[in-house]
Scaffold this active site. Structure first.
Site, PDB file in Angstrom:
ATOM      1  N   SER A 144      40.618  45.862  39.803  1.00 15.95           N
ATOM      2  CA  SER A 144      40.180  45.953  41.205  1.00 15.95           C
ATOM      3  C   SER A 144      40.619  47.305  41.752  1.00 15.95           C
ATOM      4  CB  SER A 144      40.866  44.845  42.011  1.00 15.95           C
ATOM      5  OG  SER A 144      40.660  45.031  43.396  1.00 15.95           O
ATOM      6  N   TYR A 157      47.620  39.264  45.776  1.00 18.55           N
ATOM      7  CA  TYR A 157      46.435  39.741  45.037  1.00 18.55           C
ATOM      8  C   TYR A 157      46.700  41.129  44.462  1.00 18.55           C
ATOM      9  CZ  TYR A 157      41.540  40.907  43.986  1.00 18.55           C
ATOM     10  OH  TYR A 157      40.361  41.282  43.357  1.00 18.55           O
TER      11      TYR A 157
HETATM   12  N1  LIG Z   1      34.131  40.734  44.782  1.00 24.62           N
HETATM   13  C1  LIG Z   1      34.955  41.775  44.963  1.00 24.62           C
HETATM   14  O1  LIG Z   1      34.932  42.452  46.007  1.00 24.62           O
HETATM   15  C2  LIG Z   1      35.907  42.169  43.871  1.00 24.62           C
HETATM   16  C3  LIG Z   1      36.578  43.401  43.982  1.00 24.62           C
HETATM   17  C4  LIG Z   1      37.481  43.767  42.993  1.00 24.62           C
HETATM   18  C5  LIG Z   1      37.715  42.926  41.912  1.00 24.62           C
HETATM   19  N2  LIG Z   1      37.060  41.737  41.832  1.00 24.62           N
HETATM   20  C6  LIG Z   1      37.380  40.874  40.691  1.00 24.62           C
HETATM   21  O2  LIG Z   1      36.203  40.523  39.994  1.00 24.62           O
HETATM   22  C7  LIG Z   1      36.415  39.295  39.307  1.00 24.62           C
HETATM   23  C8  LIG Z   1      35.223  38.389  39.542  1.00 24.62           C
HETATM   24  O3  LIG Z   1      35.196  37.998  40.913  1.00 24.62           O
HETATM   25  P1  LIG Z   1      33.865  37.826  41.762  1.00 24.62           P
HETATM   26  O4  LIG Z   1      33.985  38.716  42.925  1.00 24.62           O
HETATM   27  O5  LIG Z   1      32.679  37.897  40.898  1.00 24.62           O
HETATM   28  O6  LIG Z   1      34.106  36.334  42.326  1.00 24.62           O
HETATM   29  P2  LIG Z   1      33.291  34.966  42.084  1.00 24.62           P
HETATM   30  O7  LIG Z   1      34.079  33.917  42.770  1.00 24.62           O
HETATM   31  O8  LIG Z   1      31.871  35.151  42.459  1.00 24.62           O
HETATM   32  O9  LIG Z   1      33.400  34.750  40.511  1.00 24.62           O
HETATM   33  C9  LIG Z   1      34.601  34.339  39.920  1.00 24.62           C
HETATM   34  C10 LIG Z   1      34.310  33.198  38.943  1.00 24.62           C
HETATM   35  O10 LIG Z   1      35.555  32.846  38.338  1.00 24.62           O
HETATM   36  C11 LIG Z   1      35.602  31.435  38.244  1.00 24.62           C
HETATM   37  N3  LIG Z   1      36.998  31.002  38.179  1.00 24.62           N
HETATM   38  C12 LIG Z   1      37.978  31.208  39.098  1.00 24.62           C
HETATM   39  N4  LIG Z   1      39.106  30.626  38.691  1.00 24.62           N
HETATM   40  C13 LIG Z   1      38.848  30.041  37.509  1.00 24.62           C
HETATM   41  C14 LIG Z   1      39.625  29.279  36.612  1.00 24.62           C
HETATM   42  N5  LIG Z   1      40.911  28.976  36.861  1.00 24.62           N
HETATM   43  N6  LIG Z   1      39.040  28.821  35.471  1.00 24.62           N
HETATM   44  C15 LIG Z   1      37.737  29.098  35.211  1.00 24.62           C
HETATM   45  N7  LIG Z   1      36.952  29.807  36.041  1.00 24.62           N
HETATM   46  C16 LIG Z   1      37.504  30.273  37.172  1.00 24.62           C
HETATM   47  C17 LIG Z   1      34.909  30.937  39.500  1.00 24.62           C
HETATM   48  O11 LIG Z   1      34.460  29.597  39.350  1.00 24.62           O
HETATM   49  C18 LIG Z   1      33.772  31.944  39.627  1.00 24.62           C
HETATM   50  O12 LIG Z   1      32.613  31.488  38.951  1.00 24.62           O
HETATM   51  C19 LIG Z   1      37.743  38.745  39.827  1.00 24.62           C
HETATM   52  O13 LIG Z   1      38.751  39.007  38.880  1.00 24.62           O
HETATM   53  C20 LIG Z   1      37.989  39.548  41.086  1.00 24.62           C
HETATM   54  O14 LIG Z   1      39.346  39.665  41.403  1.00 24.62           O
HETATM   55  C21 LIG Z   1      36.168  41.341  42.776  1.00 24.62           C
END
Ligand SMILES: NC(=O)c1ccc[n+]([C@@H]2O[C@H](COP(=O)([O-])OP(=O)(O)OC[C@H]3O[C@@H](n4cnc5c(N)ncnc54)[C@H](O)[C@@H]3O)[C@@H](O)[C@H]2O)c1
Length: 263
Positions: A144, A157
């Site tokens: 991130s 986080y």
């Molecule tokens: N969206 C943002 O702005 C952003 C920014 C920086 C980093 N990220 C990182 O990107 C990654 C993906 O996040 P996203 O934004 O696509 O969110 P999202 O919620 O759309 O996708 C995350 C997925 O992970 C699954 N998940 C969560 N905990 C779980 C568990 N214990 N077991 C199995 N599945 C699990 C959820 O069901 C979901 O489908 C994360 O690591 C997040 O920290 C996101």
């Protein structure tokens, strides 16, 4: 024309939504088979329908080493090898300050945040190490902008994402020259990113928070919040044996330039 990932098999955690889903769809478009692991069973079933034979699914929680092992076993059984693992599942803390939590809430939130964001990455790395070594594959971590700077989330986080930066660097060192290890550091991306049960915020979704999305877009030098699809190409580059073969221990920042102005 053959895709950039033609013939590869990738295992993606958190593949049912957001960045993981976009990466799964893009990897399939680039010729890869996908093993999708997630705890959201309905969304995972929809992804499997969209991808058909090219996709196998593991429904479960990536904090469970048995689930991680079964993802790797399924890749080997169904597709014969494992070329790439994307440790992507993650949760958010909605900037909740630790000095506004009771000790019990802080401990519970720490457990949940670090078990999902950090421990699950270590577990899937442990499960897949041998298969990746055999295929000469690669391991990619969803980090991130909060892996580098303050202000991308709350203390929990940010600490969890800084920890993942350490995981990328250490594994890139330990697993070379057999397996490449890298990360992608998205900035604010419009997805279903959600919070923690321990903080009663697990039903809060980033894409439902218009003001947060607006804030992200306003803060970004490009004046936009990313879509999940905007992140997918970074993962393709890192997984590609043609274009990524010299990339190891790198975290690609894809944040519309936000980190150039953040403290
Ligand atoms: N969206 C943002 O702005 C952003 C920014 C920086 C980093 N990220 C990182 O990107 C990654 C993906 O996040 P996203 O934004 O696509 O969110 P999202 O919620 O759309 O996708 C995350 C997925 O992970 C699954 N998940 C969560 N905990 C779980 C568990 N214990 N077991 C199995 N599945 C699990 C959820 O069901 C979901 O489908 C994360 O690591 C997040 O920290 C996101």
């Amino acid at each position: 024309m053959a895709g950039n990932l033609s013939g590869q098999t990738a295992l993606i955690t958190g593949a049912a939504s957001g960045i993981g889903e976009a990466v799964a769809l893009r990897f399939a478009e680039e010729g890869a088979n996908v093993v999708a692991l997630d705890r959201n069973t309905d969304a995972l079933a929809e992804l499997a329908d969209r991808l058909g034979d090219r996709c196998a699914v593991v429904m479960g929680d990536c904090r469970d080493s048995v689930i991680c092992d079964s993802g790797v076993a399924l890749a080997l059984e169904k597709f014969g090898k494992l070329d790439c693992v994307i440790a992507n599942a993650g949760v958010y803390d909605w900037y909740k300050r630790i000095d506004r939590m009771s000790p019990a809430d802080l401990e519970a939130a720490f457990e949940e945040m670090f078990r999902i964001n950090v421990l699950s990455t270590l577990l899937i790395a442990r499960s897949s190490a041998e298969a990746l070594r055999e295929s000469g594959g690669s391991f990619i971590v969803s980090c991130s902008n909060a892996s580098f700077r303050a202000g991308g989330g709350g203390t929990l986080y940010t600490a969890s994402k800084f920890a993942l930066r350490g995981v990328v660097y250490q594994l890139a060192y330990e697993w070379a020259p057999h397996v490449r290890v890298n990360g992608v550091a998205p900035g604010g991306t419009v997805t279903g990113l959600s919070g923690l049960d321990a903080l009663d915020s697990s039903t809060r979704r980033l894409d439902a928070e218009g003001r947060t999305v607006e804030m992200v877009a306003k803060a970004s030098p490009l004046g936009r919040a990313a879509a999940a699809e905007d992140q997918a190409g970074c993962y393709v580059l890192l997984a590609s044996r043609r274009d990524g073969k010299n990339i190891n221990g790198t975290i690609l920042i894809n944040d519309a330039g936000l980190s150039t102005i953040m403290r």
